[in-house]
Scaffold this active site. Structure first.
Site, PDB file in Angstrom:
ATOM      1  N   LYS A 252       0.801  -1.157  -0.251  1.00  0.00           N
ATOM      2  CA  LYS A 252       0.004  -0.088   0.009  1.00  0.00           C
ATOM      3  C   LYS A 252       0.823   1.235  -0.072  1.00  0.00           C
ATOM      4  O   LYS A 252       1.726   1.384   0.837  1.00  0.00           O
ATOM      5  CB  LYS A 252      -0.963   0.064   1.274  1.00  0.00           C
ATOM      6  CG  LYS A 252      -1.840  -1.029   1.232  1.00  0.00           C
ATOM      7  CD  LYS A 252      -2.515  -1.236   2.503  1.00  0.00           C
ATOM      8  CE  LYS A 252      -1.680  -1.406   3.608  1.00  0.00           C
ATOM      9  NZ  LYS A 252      -2.372  -1.804   4.907  1.00  0.00           N
TER      10      LYS A 252
ATOM     11  N   THR B  65      -7.017   9.390   9.716  1.00  0.00           N
ATOM     12  CA  THR B  65      -6.616   8.166   9.098  1.00  0.00           C
ATOM     13  C   THR B  65      -6.495   7.134   9.796  1.00  0.00           C
ATOM     14  O   THR B  65      -5.833   6.058   9.359  1.00  0.00           O
ATOM     15  CB  THR B  65      -5.242   8.208   8.268  1.00  0.00           C
ATOM     16  OG1 THR B  65      -4.290   8.802   9.115  1.00  0.00           O
ATOM     17  CG2 THR B  65      -5.561   9.348   7.014  1.00  0.00           C
TER      18      THR B  65
ATOM     19  N   GLY C 278      -6.527   3.488  11.694  1.00  0.00           N
ATOM     20  CA  GLY C 278      -7.215   2.234  11.358  1.00  0.00           C
ATOM     21  C   GLY C 278      -7.585   2.170   9.610  1.00  0.00           C
ATOM     22  O   GLY C 278      -8.227   1.211   9.407  1.00  0.00           O
ATOM     23  N   THR C 279      -6.843   2.878   8.794  1.00  0.00           N
ATOM     24  CA  THR C 279      -7.281   2.750   7.405  1.00  0.00           C
ATOM     25  C   THR C 279      -6.673   1.494   6.901  1.00  0.00           C
ATOM     26  O   THR C 279      -7.312   0.522   6.112  1.00  0.00           O
ATOM     27  CB  THR C 279      -6.503   3.824   6.600  1.00  0.00           C
ATOM     28  OG1 THR C 279      -5.320   3.963   7.003  1.00  0.00           O
ATOM     29  CG2 THR C 279      -7.230   5.072   6.766  1.00  0.00           C
ATOM     30  N   GLY C 280      -5.515   0.844   7.560  1.00  0.00           N
ATOM     31  CA  GLY C 280      -4.891  -0.569   7.027  1.00  0.00           C
ATOM     32  C   GLY C 280      -6.040  -1.453   7.451  1.00  0.00           C
ATOM     33  O   GLY C 280      -6.402  -2.479   6.727  1.00  0.00           O
ATOM     34  N   CYS C 281      -6.469  -1.432   8.801  1.00  0.00           N
ATOM     35  CA  CYS C 281      -7.489  -2.510   9.257  1.00  0.00           C
ATOM     36  C   CYS C 281      -8.663  -2.426   8.328  1.00  0.00           C
ATOM     37  O   CYS C 281      -9.241  -3.467   7.982  1.00  0.00           O
ATOM     38  CB  CYS C 281      -7.958  -2.139  10.901  1.00  0.00           C
ATOM     39  SG  CYS C 281      -6.451  -2.039  12.039  1.00  0.00           S
TER      40      CYS C 281
HETATM   41  N1  PLP Z   1      -4.602  -0.570  17.248  1.00  0.00           N
HETATM   42  C1  PLP Z   1      -4.727  -1.612  16.831  1.00  0.00           C
HETATM   43  C2  PLP Z   1      -5.585  -2.925  17.540  1.00  0.00           C
HETATM   44  C3  PLP Z   1      -4.348  -2.184  15.273  1.00  0.00           C
HETATM   45  O1  PLP Z   1      -4.690  -3.392  14.783  1.00  0.00           O
HETATM   46  C4  PLP Z   1      -3.741  -0.962  14.416  1.00  0.00           C
HETATM   47  C5  PLP Z   1      -3.113  -1.095  13.450  1.00  0.00           C
HETATM   48  O2  PLP Z   1      -3.337  -2.133  12.499  1.00  0.00           O
HETATM   49  C6  PLP Z   1      -3.452   0.208  15.341  1.00  0.00           C
HETATM   50  C7  PLP Z   1      -3.818   0.215  16.506  1.00  0.00           C
HETATM   51  C8  PLP Z   1      -2.782   1.371  14.689  1.00  0.00           C
HETATM   52  O3  PLP Z   1      -3.636   1.924  13.946  1.00  0.00           O
HETATM   53  P1  PLP Z   1      -2.919   3.486  13.275  1.00  0.00           P
HETATM   54  O4  PLP Z   1      -1.871   2.723  12.436  1.00  0.00           O
HETATM   55  O5  PLP Z   1      -3.855   3.699  12.285  1.00  0.00           O
HETATM   56  O6  PLP Z   1      -2.793   4.267  14.109  1.00  0.00           O
END
Ligand code: PLP
Length: 273
Positions: free
Chosen positions: A181, A215, A217-220
């Site tokens: 990504k 943004t 949690g965009t990956g989740c």
């Molecule tokens: N918390 C959890 C449980 C996650 O799975 C993730 C990322 O996958 C994050 C936090 C971090 O999210 P961000 O990178 O958007 O801050």
């Protein structure tokens, strides 16, 4: 099929961390599954303390607790897709790998979560090595962001050619299909480009770049949207393109919550057929 679920509704399982603010982790995943017309189930691998400003702590669950959450679901529901997020320990990676093999779980999308955008190490160092060895080969798709692709391959990535190289390297390391990504690429492009590498070669997926600080949690969200679409029978390319469209809608409709990087609106685009 799970009792009480609309006829034909697919069940998708998230195995991931718990973010109480709901932007990332299993809460984001469940909302995404629901928005895309799937029934969501979830097992929590780690209870985190966080908000839109950062992650403050993570209380990793023992691998046997993760197994104990998943096994009753597998004996009761027919699982059509699996999204894997934060796997914090070597033992949990091993347990999840065993369950995927034992139960022949389909449409596994692996988001190789390592560190939050705010810099918190979400998984132990040995868990990353085990992830590569055990889970890369079991996933239908692996979805690293730039930092994760760099960490897993040792390459330094500055453009989409580098992203394709990283995808190829991850395939050599055992992955079947890799979506690198490019949302975090430096530069003021109007598009967010992701690069897919699989046995058919390399394809680019482009979507509008949404300029927002929200943004979290965009990956989740993207990996869950892909898992839901695969569970509904879409092919990989269609699922990725549709998931990117879904993420753009969610980011554009971000409710502006919190004092930092707020969550997207997971229900902005609802496709609950
Ligand atoms: N918390 C959890 C449980 C996650 O799975 C993730 C990322 O996958 C994050 C936090 C971090 O999210 P961000 O990178 O958007 O801050």
């Amino acid at each position: 099929m799970a009792k009480g679920v609309a006829k034909g509704m697919r069940v998708v399982l998230s195995i991931a961390g718990f973010d109480p603010s709901g932007g990332a982790g299993v809460l984001a995943d469940i909302k995404t599954f629901a928005a895309l017309g799937c029934y969501g189930a979830a097992a929590i691998t780690s209870l985190t303390s966080q908000n839109t400003l950062g992650v403050f702590a993570a209380y990793h669950q023992p691998a046997e607790v993760v197994r104990a959450q998943i096994e009753p679901l597998l004996s009761d529901f027919e699982i059509a897709g699996v999204k894997i997020g934060m796997l914090p320990t070597r033992e949990t990676v091993e347990t999840v790998a065993e369950l995927i093999i034992e139960r022949s779980l389909p449409n596994v999308v692996l988001d190789p979560v390592i560190r939050s955008t705010s810099g918190y190490e979400l998984i132990e160092r040995e868990a990353a090595a085990q992830l590569v060895e055990r889970l890369l080969p079991l996933a239908a798709l692996v979805t690293p962001n730039l930092a994760e692709a760099e960490q897993l391959t040792g390459l330094s990535l500055t453009n989409d050619e580098g992203m394709a190289k990283a995808g190829e390297r991850l395939r050599e390391m055992g992955a079947r299909a890799v979506l690198v990504k490019g949302g975090d690429l430096k530069g003021e492009t109007e598009e967010a480009i992701d690069v897919l590498v699989d046995e058919r070669g390399c394809r680019r997926f482009s979507a509008a770049r949404v300029r927002t600080r929200h943004t979290h949690g965009t990956g989740c969200t993207l990996s869950s949207a892909i898992a839901a679409r695969l569970a509904r029978g879409e092919d990989l390319d269609t699922a990725i393109a549709g998931a990117k469209e879904y993420l753009v809608a969610a980011l554009r409709a971000a409710p502006g919550l919190g004092h930092g990087a707020g969550p997207p609106n997971h229900l902005a685009m609802s496709d609950g057929r």
